[in-house]
Design a protein around this motif. Structure first.
Motif: not given
Lengths: 912, 234
Positions: A625-642
């Motif tokens: 899956x290639x994913x480019x979030x509009x907000x990069x911080x999103x990827x650091x939030x553990x719930x979102x990563x999970x």
């Protein structure tokens, strides 16, 4: 003797050990040359060992070694193959670094890579060299490397404390502990200092000053002790592993396991390191958790990232980590400890920030909740407070930098609160003469509570203050002044203020809980929806479409599913390509091949803008899956990563299911068509061969009859026989061709000597070749070859038949074989007229003959079958005119490695 | 004393094939009983006690393989199988089930007669195993002394080679499948190691045949097995 329960090895542990050993067998071996500081001679020792390995015939390559200009070290490099370093341009400077890809391409048995703790240049695949080495090991390459004690993650702070020099390049202890061998390179401090004086230890110009501070006798001794101790710990671990492995002794790993909590304070890192050291001393597993309360969730992102960094550190140090969302820290910690059977708790000492004397520290609360759990409180460092304040400052500045829109909305709320107070005041003014002041107070209270409920804590506080002021100013005598004549109104003010603040606090808490619940529900809802949609999908396109849409909706990101083609290469065509999403196929392929996330927000090539998450299904990775979030911080939030990982897992399973649906369908179709083809061919074979048998048999019985035939009749009978036999061969050829052409022929591959089929082929062509001189030249030492005897016999028969057909009687036919490279080459040569020039290749086409419409029988199917058979054996067949006269047809069969034939003695022994 | 006339049972559904096979066998002095179906064949085999059975594998009323298995429960009469099918697996299965020999259609009458003759001889002597001295070509095998001579000179064989040779001798004329040889010489645990047989058969040929690439006695039935021929074809 039966084992008592305590002595019996735990079967699960043994199984885990077997699995570990199996995965280790495929992995390369890591040997670390470990020293207390620079200059002890690690590189020298490593090179010495490598030379020895090379002398023993091991394929050794030097990936990267820093000689620091020392002549004796450089001398050791001579004669070792060096991998060219990769040059990287970084900030207008050309730097050279270890070339991981070149090493993977070269695939030596052993590679030397100096400085395990090195940080790679930006833009490299991994930020750290130990990750490069991990990839080398995964590829099955053995690695020698070097490491200084101060670079070990768990000792990093201790060393920093001793030497006042803190290094930033660290290696997780798990890497050190997982190394197959650790070789301690040790010299006494005095000797090291002597070497330093003699200029044998090299430092760059900038490091000169730091080095002088660092290389003090006291420091060196302390470092040496640390290195020795750490190695001793490891050796003890090895001894214990050996004892468990061999089932000797009575020391078994106790069930002790540690739990540590990561908090928002800056001391968290210290607690984590302490817990890691304790766990390794106790030889115990440990867990690190972060309990996120609503108030912690309100922390600015920078603070939350600090917490997550501590958790990440714990993971690197070998902990199992978890993030728990709960309003009560102590309760959830105890619940977690009970669930995982953790008997020791490591927490940081609570800072003194109790508001009220009856409030208990979390440590005390834990003690009350779980009196049976051991607690270890880790002290705080004085400087941690300072750094805490600093983090707060950065957090505040971060909070100040929030989006202007949100800022505006917040101002609006305060304005609304102020307006509500003025409104109530204006409305209450006419009531003042008619109502008691206590009623006016009630109206104000109602206002404050309402503001708190609607607008939150801050506006509620403002409203409370404004209402108190307004009441005082407009209603309390003397009116229109802030002076208060009756002291009892002070109590009224206090109560109003308290009610306002409490209402605000309460509603704010409720609102944040509601928000958390809402987020949680959103996540659960998104997952539920994806699972439901995917479960209905039976085609790949559907899965791709559903996943694409669902991810874009949930993560506010541009996404693409990259699926592999049958050869395992990812391509973009499988997903609708979005120009906004600049996919780097190289990174995606890496993520796919290693089944490890890469790109933004990960350890691998974090500089990329796009994150690549592999779809790890139970059997194999199914795509990326290639994913480019509009907000990069999103990827650091553990719930979102999970959530993202769960999404990926769901999609992976859906992809795998679709894959196997396809496989099953194909299998059914091919089974069905094979069955049909086989029964058709079998019927054809029977129906063609039966009349031929009759024809041949009847003609033959004529010649064998009791009444002898006259000359002409006998000739006719023999001619019928010959034609019937030829017809039989033709039928066999046609049926074989049909079988091979269908692509479904199953080769009955067996290891066998060539001699045997040669004998069989000569036997069945004997009658054709009676008038030729046949010579067989087979070397006695031909190896066994793997082939389908029947088909290769058919090739030889066809070639011999051709030789008999196309050469005049009395010609010489030679059948020879030889080993040529990795093939066995078999040739059938004659000294007849040879092939028509330029037709050598065309002869192998179906229905081609040397001379069209000649009287020589046969439809030219023979050579086409030969080619089909040889190609299905992965060989090749050619026909060339020999110098002089005649033609030579030769084919090759790949040699491979024949099975070791058990010697007679072994077999005898086995038979007893 | 008049020699009893040998009896052949021919089970084949194609009348024309029956016709010429009967003609040929009768020419050799055999009595022939014909059956068109497996069921009739089984009855004839029980009542007429033939010396040889010639069996077509593709019968209208049942699989020839079942016939062989059923017959082998109570009779050891030699069976020669005729097959018009594709591939060799049918033949191997028939041989493993207990058939003695096979012929692929179309076959020559000469070949058939040679096979029937050999089978009849085996039936009469009760197989080669009872003879103490066995000869083929220039080779003499003394089964009581366990010695092998070629053209008068002693040939040294390893124990396995000798076991292999004595198995071939005991079944002279009969086709032995790889599986049968492996089972008898190496034991049941080696049933999959087909290359053993081929390698040792090669050794035997090198020691006993004049030209191992063109053997005259130890013949290969490609993809099926081996056969020891006592009298070399000309």
């Amino acid at each position: 003797m039966p084992f008592s329960n305590e002595q019996r090895p735990d079967p699960d542990a043994l199984l885990a050990m077997v699995n570990l050993r199996e995965s280790k067998a495929q992995r390369g071996k890591l040997r670390i040359y470990f020293g207390s500081s620079a200059g002890v001679g690690k590189t020298f020792a490593m090179l010495l060992a490598a030379r020895k390995m090379q002398a023993e015939g091991v394929d050794v390559v030097v990936g990267l070694v820093e000689t620091h200009g020392r002549a004796d070290t450089a001398a050791l490099l001579e004669g070792l193959e060096m991998l060219p370093a990769k040059s990287v341009t970084h900030r207008d400077r050309t730097l050279s670094d270890f070339d991981l890809d070149a090493a993977l391409r070269r695939r030596p048995m052993l590679i030397l890579v100096d400085e395990l703790a090195h940080s790679n240049l930006p833009g490299a695949r991994h930020p750290k060299r130990w990750q490069d080495i991990d990839e080398l090991l995964s590829a099955g390459i053995d690695v020698f490397t070097t490491l200084n004690v101060q670079h070990l993650e768990s000792l990093n702070d201790v060393v920093g404390g001793i030497t006042n020099v803190r290094v930033w390049e660290t290696v997780p202890d798990t890497v050190f502990d997982a190394a197959d061998e650790v070789v301690l390179v040790d010299i006494p401090a005095e000797e090291l200092l002597a070497r330093l004086k003699a200029g044998k230890v090299y430092f760059s110009q900038q490091a000169q000053h730091a080095a002088e501070n660092f290389f003090r006798r006291g420091n060196l001794m302390a470092l040496r002790e640390l290195a020795l101790r750490r190695t001793a710990d490891r050796v003890e671990g090895d001894v214990q592993a050996y004892r468990v492995d061999q089932s000797i002794g009575s020391i078994w790993k106790t069930a002790t396991a540690l739990l540590t909590c990561v908090g928002p304070d800056a001391g968290a890192e210290r607690v984590v390191r302490a817990a890691a050291r304790l766990a390794s001393q106790l030889n115990a597993d440990w867990h690190a958790i972060y309990v996120e309360t609503p108030s912690l969730q309100r922390l600015p992102a920078a603070r939350r990232e600090t917490i997550l960094a501590s958790l990440n550190l714990a993971q690197n140090l070998g902990a199992t980590t978890a993030v728990i969302s709960s309003p009560d820290v102590a309760e959830s910690v105890v619940a977690y400890a009970r669930k995982h059977n953790l008997s020791k708790l490591v927490i940081g000492r609570d800072p003194n920030r109790r508001l009220w004397p009856w409030q208990r520290s979390s440590g005390q609360r834990l003690a009350v909740l779980a009196p049976d759990i051991d607690m270890i409180e880790i002290g705080r460092e004085a400087k941690d407070r300072g750094s805490a304040a600093r983090t707060d400052a950065t957090a505040a500045s971060f909070a100040g930098a929030e989006s202007p829109e949100r800022h505006k909305r917040k101002n609006l709320r305060y304005l609304t609160a102020a307006l509500a107070c003025s409104g109530v005041t204006v409305l209450s003014m006419p009531l003042a003469p008619h109502f008691d002041r206590s009623n006016i107070v009630a109206i104000y209270l109602l206002t404050v509570v309402l503001v708190g409920m609607r607008l939150g804590r801050g506006p509620a506080a403002l409203a409370a203050v404004l209402c108190v002021s307004a009441f005082d100013f407009f209603f309390v005598p003397p009116r229109f002044s802030f002076a208060v004549s009756d002291v009892q109104y002070l109590l009224t003010f206090a109560i109003m203020l308290a009610v306002g603040l409490m209402a605000g606090q309460l509603t704010a808490g409720l609102r944040s809980q509601a928000r958390v619940a809402l987020h949680r529900e959103e996540r659960a809802g998104a997952l539920y929806e994806l699972a439901r949609d995917l479960s209905g999908a039976i085609q790949l396109d559907q899965v791709v479409k559903i996943s694409d849409e669902s991810i874009e909706r949930t993560f506010h990101a541009t996404a693409a599913l990259l699926l592999p083609d049958p050869t395992g290469r990812l391509d973009l065509t499988s997903s609708r390509s979005d120009p906004e999403l600049k996919v780097d196929l190289g990174i995606a392929q890496w993520a796919f091949d290693n089944a490890h996330p890469a790109g933004a927000g990960t350890d691998t090539l974090p500089g990329s803008e796009v994150m690549y998450v592999p779809f790890r299904a139970p059997v194999q990775a199914r795509g990326v899956l290639a994913l480019r979030p509009r907000n990069r911080r999103l990827l650091k939030i553990p719930e979102q990563r999970q959530l993202l990982d769960t999404f990926a897992a769901l999609i992976a399973i859906a992809l795998e299911r679709v894959h196997y649906v396809g496989v099953a369908q194909d299998a059914v179709v091919s089974m069905e068509s094979e069955r049909l083809r086989n029964s058709l061919l079998a019927a054809l074979s029977h129906d063609l061969r039966t009349p031929l048998t009759v024809l041949l048999g009847l003609a033959e019985s004529l010649t064998l009859g009791k009444a002898p035939l006259c000359g002409e009749q006998l000739e006719t009978a023999v001619a019928i026989q010959d034609e019937a036999r030829r017809m039989g061969t033709l039928v066999s050829n046609l049926l074989d061709m049909a079988r091979i052409e269908s692509g479904e022929v199953k080769l009955d591959l067996q290891w066998q000597p060539l001699e045997e089929v040669v004998g069989a082929a000569l036997d069945s062509t004997r009658s054709l070749l009676v008038q030729h001189h046949v010579e067989v030249r087979l070397p006695a030492d031909l190896p066994l070859v793997r082939f389908d005897a029947l088909l290769i016999e058919r090739v030889l028969v066809n070639l011999l038949e051709n030789a008999s057909k196309y050469t005049p009687a009395g010609s010489h036919v030679t059948l020879s074989a030889e080993v040529s490279g990795n093939d066995l080459k078999v040739a059938v040569a004659d000294d007849g007229p040879g092939l028509p020039p330029g037709r050598e290749e065309a002869l192998f086409q179906k229905f081609t003959r040397g001379n069209r419409e000649s009287a020589t029988p046969g439809v030219g199917l023979g050579l086409a079958i030969c080619r089909a058979i040889i190609e299905s054996h992965h060989g090749s067949i050619v026909g060339v005119n020999r110098p002089g006269s005649g033609v030579s047809f030769s084919f090759t069969l790949p040699l491979g490695t024949p099975p070791v034939a058990t010697t007679e003695a072994d077999l005898e022994a086995a038979h007893g | 004393m008049a020699e009893p006339v040998p009896l052949a049972l021919l089970i084949e559904d194609e009348p024309q094939i029956r016709r010429f096979v009967r003609t040929a066998l009768e020419g050799e002095g055999w009595n022939v009983v014909e059956s068109g179906t497996a069921q009739q064949g089984m009855t004839d085999a029980g009542t007429r006690k033939p010396d040889v059975i010639v069996l077509d594998l593709g019968l209208p009323d049942g699989d020839g393989m079942d016939f062989i298995r059923d017959l082998r429960r109570w009779s050891s009469v030699p069976i020669i199988v005729l097959s018009a099918r594709l591939g060799e697996q049918d033949k191997i299965n028939a041989l493993d089930a207990g058939a003695d020999d096979y012929l692929s259609k179309p076959f020559g009458v000469g070949e058939l007669l040679a096979r029937v003759r050999a089978a009849g001889r085996r039936q009469q002597t009760g197989g080669g195993a009872h003879a103490v001295i066995f000869q083929f070509g220039e080779v003499t095998v003394d089964l009581s002394l366990r010695t092998v001579h070629k053209a008068g000179a002693l040939v040294h064989l390893t124990p396995i080679e000798y076991r292999l040779l004595s198995l071939l001798v005991a079944n002279a004329g009969k086709v032995l499948t790889h599986r049968q040889i492996l089972r008898d010489v190496w034991g049941p645990s080696h049933a999959e190691d087909g290359h053993y047989v081929r390698v040792y058969m090669g050794h035997l040929r090198h020691k006993l045949e004049d030209d191992p690439a063109q053997p005259k006695h130890i013949l290969t039935e490609t993809a099926v097995g081996y056969r020891l021929v006592q009298v070399a074809r000309e």
